[in-house]
Design a protein around this motif. Structure first.
Motif, PDB file in Angstrom:
ATOM      1  N   GLU A   1       0.841  -1.210   0.000  1.00  0.00           N
ATOM      2  CA  GLU A   1       0.000   0.000   0.000  1.00  0.00           C
ATOM      3  C   GLU A   1       0.869   1.251   0.000  1.00  0.00           C
ATOM      4  OE1 GLU A   1      -2.708   2.394  -0.577  1.00  0.00           O
ATOM      5  OE2 GLU A   1      -3.448   0.361  -0.277  1.00  0.00           O
ATOM      6  N   GLY A   2       0.541   2.190  -0.879  1.00  0.00           N
ATOM      7  CA  GLY A   2       1.302   3.432  -0.973  1.00  0.00           C
ATOM      8  C   GLY A   2       0.731   4.576  -0.153  1.00  0.00           C
ATOM      9  N   ASP A   3      -0.556   4.558   0.093  1.00  0.00           N
ATOM     10  CA  ASP A   3      -1.209   5.629   0.848  1.00  0.00           C
ATOM     11  C   ASP A   3      -0.933   5.429   2.344  1.00  0.00           C
ATOM     12  OD1 ASP A   3      -3.611   6.590   2.524  1.00  0.00           O
ATOM     13  OD2 ASP A   3      -3.904   7.633   0.611  1.00  0.00           O
ATOM     14  N   LEU A   4      -0.351   6.440   2.987  1.00  0.00           N
ATOM     15  CA  LEU A   4       0.052   6.303   4.387  1.00  0.00           C
ATOM     16  C   LEU A   4      -1.122   6.070   5.329  1.00  0.00           C
ATOM     17  CD1 LEU A   4       2.888   8.976   4.653  1.00  0.00           C
ATOM     18  CD2 LEU A   4       3.094   6.505   4.357  1.00  0.00           C
ATOM     19  N   GLY A   5      -2.250   6.705   5.072  1.00  0.00           N
ATOM     20  CA  GLY A   5      -3.427   6.507   5.914  1.00  0.00           C
ATOM     21  C   GLY A   5      -3.962   5.089   5.825  1.00  0.00           C
ATOM     22  N   LEU A   6      -3.973   4.555   4.610  1.00  0.00           N
ATOM     23  CA  LEU A   6      -4.452   3.186   4.420  1.00  0.00           C
ATOM     24  C   LEU A   6      -3.448   2.177   4.958  1.00  0.00           C
ATOM     25  CD1 LEU A   6      -6.037   3.447   0.855  1.00  0.00           C
ATOM     26  CD2 LEU A   6      -7.130   3.705   3.091  1.00  0.00           C
ATOM     27  N   ARG A   7      -2.157   2.508   4.850  1.00  0.00           N
ATOM     28  CA  ARG A   7      -1.122   1.636   5.434  1.00  0.00           C
ATOM     29  C   ARG A   7      -1.325   1.501   6.940  1.00  0.00           C
ATOM     30  NH1 ARG A   7       3.889   0.239   3.258  1.00  0.00           N
ATOM     31  NH2 ARG A   7       4.867   0.554   5.277  1.00  0.00           N
ATOM     32  N   LYS A   8      -1.698   2.605   7.577  1.00  0.00           N
ATOM     33  CA  LYS A   8      -1.919   2.586   9.020  1.00  0.00           C
ATOM     34  C   LYS A   8      -3.056   1.634   9.379  1.00  0.00           C
ATOM     35  CE  LYS A   8      -1.233   6.377  11.277  1.00  0.00           C
ATOM     36  NZ  LYS A   8      -1.296   7.653  11.992  1.00  0.00           N
ATOM     37  N   ARG A   9      -4.128   1.672   8.597  1.00  0.00           N
ATOM     38  CA  ARG A   9      -5.263   0.772   8.840  1.00  0.00           C
ATOM     39  C   ARG A   9      -4.864  -0.688   8.643  1.00  0.00           C
ATOM     40  NH1 ARG A   9      -9.987   3.914   5.432  1.00  0.00           N
ATOM     41  NH2 ARG A   9      -9.683   5.946   6.410  1.00  0.00           N
ATOM     42  N   LEU A  10      -4.142  -0.942   7.550  1.00  0.00           N
ATOM     43  CA  LEU A  10      -3.706  -2.311   7.288  1.00  0.00           C
ATOM     44  C   LEU A  10      -2.734  -2.801   8.359  1.00  0.00           C
ATOM     45  CD1 LEU A  10      -3.264  -2.086   3.426  1.00  0.00           C
ATOM     46  CD2 LEU A  10      -4.939  -3.481   4.660  1.00  0.00           C
TER      47      LEU A  10
END
Length: 95
Positions: free
Chosen positions: A26-35
Motif C-alpha cells: 500500500e502506498g497511501d500512508l493513511g491506508l497503510r496505518k489501517r492495514l
C-alpha cells in the motif's frame, strides 16, 4: 474484564501474512496505518496495544474493525476520512 469480549471473525483469505503483504504494497500512508492495525490484530495484539503502536485512538481501531466486519479489507480501505467538505452556499444556478 468489563464489557463483552473482543472478537473478530476473520475472512479466510485475511491471514496475518496476507495483511502484512497488503500493508507492504500500500502506498497511501493513511491506508497503510489501517492495514498495519488489522495485521497486528490478526497477529493477536490487543486493541489498546494496536492503537498505541499505530498512533491512533482506541476508538479509531474499533471503527476499523467495524468496517472490516461489514465488508472485509475492501470496506476498510474504501472509507475516506475528513468528510465531504462544506456544502456550497449558493445553489449551482446562482453561481
Amino acid at each position: 474484564m468489563l464489557g463483552r469480549p473482543f472478537e473478530v471473525v476473520w475472512h479466510e483469505q485475511d491471514t496475518a501474512e496476507a495483511l502484512k503483504t497488503a500493508f507492504d504494497k500500500e502506498g497511501d500512508l493513511g491506508l497503510r496505518k489501517r492495514l498495519h492495525g488489522l495485521w497486528l490484530l490478526r497477529s493477536g495484539w490487543r486493541l489498546s496495544s494496536v492503537a498505541a503502536a499505530v498512533g491512533v485512538h482506541y476508538r479509531t481501531v474499533q471503527r476499523w474493525v467495524g468496517w472490516y466486519r461489514e465488508g472485509g479489507v475492501p470496506q476498510v480501505l474504501s472509507h475516506k476520512m475528513g468528510g465531504k467538505g462544506q456544502e456550497p452556499f449558493l445553489p449551482d444556478e446562482a453561481q
